[in-house]
Design a protein around this motif. Sequence first.
Motif, PDB file in Angstrom:
ATOM      1  N   SER A  87       0.840  -1.207   0.000  1.00 45.58           N
ATOM      2  CA  SER A  87       0.000   0.000   0.000  1.00 45.58           C
ATOM      3  C   SER A  87       0.872   1.252   0.000  1.00 45.58           C
ATOM      4  O   SER A  87       0.497   2.276  -0.570  1.00 45.58           O
ATOM      5  N   SER A  88       2.027   1.170   0.629  1.00 41.95           N
ATOM      6  CA  SER A  88       2.906   2.344   0.683  1.00 41.95           C
ATOM      7  C   SER A  88       3.438   2.691  -0.705  1.00 41.95           C
ATOM      8  O   SER A  88       3.747   3.839  -0.993  1.00 41.95           O
ATOM      9  N   ARG A  89       3.536   1.671  -1.567  1.00 44.71           N
ATOM     10  CA  ARG A  89       4.076   1.896  -2.916  1.00 44.71           C
ATOM     11  C   ARG A  89       3.284   2.962  -3.662  1.00 44.71           C
ATOM     12  O   ARG A  89       3.794   3.617  -4.553  1.00 44.71           O
ATOM     13  N   GLU A  90       2.006   3.127  -3.308  1.00 42.22           N
ATOM     14  CA  GLU A  90       1.150   4.106  -4.005  1.00 42.22           C
ATOM     15  C   GLU A  90       1.486   5.543  -3.599  1.00 42.22           C
ATOM     16  O   GLU A  90       1.015   6.482  -4.215  1.00 42.22           O
ATOM     17  N   LEU A  91       2.255   5.739  -2.542  1.00 44.29           N
ATOM     18  CA  LEU A  91       2.455   7.073  -1.986  1.00 44.29           C
ATOM     19  C   LEU A  91       3.789   7.657  -2.464  1.00 44.29           C
ATOM     20  O   LEU A  91       4.845   7.066  -2.229  1.00 44.29           O
ATOM     21  N   GLU A  92       3.731   8.821  -3.133  1.00 39.87           N
ATOM     22  CA  GLU A  92       4.947   9.322  -3.823  1.00 39.87           C
ATOM     23  C   GLU A  92       6.063   9.731  -2.868  1.00 39.87           C
ATOM     24  O   GLU A  92       7.218   9.711  -3.236  1.00 39.87           O
ATOM     25  N   TYR A  93       5.718  10.100  -1.655  1.00 43.06           N
ATOM     26  CA  TYR A  93       6.771  10.548  -0.732  1.00 43.06           C
ATOM     27  C   TYR A  93       7.394   9.377   0.043  1.00 43.06           C
ATOM     28  O   TYR A  93       8.195   9.558   0.930  1.00 43.06           O
ATOM     29  N   ILE A 111      -1.494   5.471   5.904  1.00 49.02           N
ATOM     30  CA  ILE A 111      -1.238   4.026   5.967  1.00 49.02           C
ATOM     31  C   ILE A 111      -2.069   3.405   7.095  1.00 49.02           C
ATOM     32  O   ILE A 111      -2.592   2.291   6.948  1.00 49.02           O
ATOM     33  N   SER A 112      -2.241   4.167   8.181  1.00 49.00           N
ATOM     34  CA  SER A 112      -3.053   3.639   9.285  1.00 49.00           C
ATOM     35  C   SER A 112      -4.502   3.466   8.839  1.00 49.00           C
ATOM     36  O   SER A 112      -5.145   2.469   9.162  1.00 49.00           O
ATOM     37  N   GLU A 113      -4.987   4.453   8.079  1.00 51.60           N
ATOM     38  CA  GLU A 113      -6.374   4.364   7.584  1.00 51.60           C
ATOM     39  C   GLU A 113      -6.556   3.146   6.690  1.00 51.60           C
ATOM     40  O   GLU A 113      -7.508   2.385   6.820  1.00 51.60           O
ATOM     41  N   MET A 114      -5.600   2.978   5.758  1.00 52.32           N
ATOM     42  CA  MET A 114      -5.708   1.852   4.819  1.00 52.32           C
ATOM     43  C   MET A 114      -5.676   0.525   5.580  1.00 52.32           C
ATOM     44  O   MET A 114      -6.409  -0.402   5.269  1.00 52.32           O
ATOM     45  N   TYR A 115      -4.791   0.479   6.579  1.00 51.68           N
ATOM     46  CA  TYR A 115      -4.621  -0.761   7.353  1.00 51.68           C
ATOM     47  C   TYR A 115      -5.899  -1.068   8.128  1.00 51.68           C
ATOM     48  O   TYR A 115      -6.377  -2.205   8.159  1.00 51.68           O
ATOM     49  N   GLU A 116      -6.481  -0.013   8.697  1.00 50.13           N
ATOM     50  CA  GLU A 116      -7.685  -0.203   9.498  1.00 50.13           C
ATOM     51  C   GLU A 116      -8.851  -0.670   8.619  1.00 50.13           C
ATOM     52  O   GLU A 116      -9.628  -1.540   8.999  1.00 50.13           O
ATOM     53  N   LYS A 117      -8.914  -0.067   7.428  1.00 55.02           N
ATOM     54  CA  LYS A 117      -9.990  -0.441   6.514  1.00 55.02           C
ATOM     55  C   LYS A 117      -9.892  -1.928   6.150  1.00 55.02           C
ATOM     56  O   LYS A 117     -10.883  -2.641   6.079  1.00 55.02           O
ATOM     57  N   LYS A 118      -8.667  -2.378   5.948  1.00 56.34           N
ATOM     58  CA  LYS A 118      -8.471  -3.763   5.512  1.00 56.34           C
ATOM     59  C   LYS A 118      -8.585  -4.761   6.683  1.00 56.34           C
ATOM     60  O   LYS A 118      -9.212  -5.798   6.561  1.00 56.34           O
ATOM     61  N   PHE A 119      -7.953  -4.444   7.807  1.00 54.63           N
ATOM     62  CA  PHE A 119      -7.866  -5.453   8.882  1.00 54.63           C
ATOM     63  C   PHE A 119      -8.669  -5.105  10.129  1.00 54.63           C
ATOM     64  O   PHE A 119      -8.598  -5.812  11.135  1.00 54.63           O
TER      65      PHE A 119
END
Length: 393
Positions: free
Chosen positions: A324-330, A361-369
């Motif tokens: 998921s981090s790969r999507e983030l340019e910074y 990343i926390s949001e994405m993680y929470e959404k998934k798990f």
Amino acid sequence: MENNKEILIERTKNIFFRRYNHYPDVISVSPGRVNIIGEHVDYTKGLSMPVAIDKYLCVAISKNNKNTIDVYSENLKESYTSKLHKISNHKIWHKYVQGSILESVKDLDYNGGLELVINSNIPMGKGISSSAALELSIVCSTLKLFNVHLKDEEIINRCQRVDHNYVGIKSGKLDQSACLLSKNKSVFIIDFADLSIDYIPINFEKVSWVLIDSGIRRELATSKYHRRVEQCEEAFKILLKENKNLENFRDIDESKYFLIDLLPSKLKRRVTHIISENKRVLSMKNAIKNNQFSEIGNILCKSHESLRDNYEVSCEEIDFLVDSSRELEYWYGGRIMGGGFGGSTINLIKEGAEEVYIELISEMYEKKFNVRCESMRITFVDGVKTIDNIRAN
Ligand code: GLA
């Protein structure tokens, strides 16, 4: 940052005073550690680039004339008492403490007692080596207490023996080396064939290192770790039959690659990880020297892929964090860090983007798990510090 260390020392000193009615003779404070690159290679005489971080564990110690060891942990709000040579194995932290004390006094003719206070701001169980920091703080403070001078290598070996012989974890020397040998404003490459060190100056002002903790702790992590150690031993035995001159996997250069084709496929993948990871440590050195942040990130990602596919020590949650981090340019790059089978990722982020990265990343993680992951921004610091002549401030 140093502030956080000095405050911990001061607090530990005062806790000691309240408990024993005098100040300690010696205090040692050890940092926790991360590993930039060189994962799962320390137990095969490989290369790693670990570094100490600004989280600390402090031990205050004095002799007493009571013939007993009295130990208090401020974090656990627990204490225990035992005889010096009688191992209390009631709890795992007792084993670490007793093992570290016995490894420190084993050449001495001492049958008296000791008083210890342990106090730490290294979060436990997060893969940043609170246990190595505990071993080192006890060993360094006890040695100082008895005026024993040992070489760094011997201190590291004694701490490793605590893991092997008292706790029952057959770990390498990565964690203790990082906590003991780190120097501020640098990282280092350690060669586990002879524990030689190469310090590399760093200029990380334009970037930040961030740990993301998946919160996953696998019950079988230790036995799976041991399995990897055994697989490496098995593979090396097979290779040694073919080539008696091999000293370690690093001797397998391109002219000898045919050797690894002789291994069963699983062992071949394990060895492929080790050979490639050792090379990545050297590439990382160049990338760091030249401040090539994208390249540093690429090397981290390559390491992750190898740990995931060849060494098979990753898991779904950690892979999700990296992918998921790969999507983030910074985000320059990142990988699973430490023993594996859960734990944390280490990530290199453009300076200034840390908060937004952590939030997203926390949001994405929470959404998934359905659970939030914890994060930690880290700074690199010096290794263990030991002080005596302690007085009230
Ligand atoms: C754990 C062990 C280390 C090392 C790493 C993997 O942290 O304690 O010795 O093997 O795993 O690199």
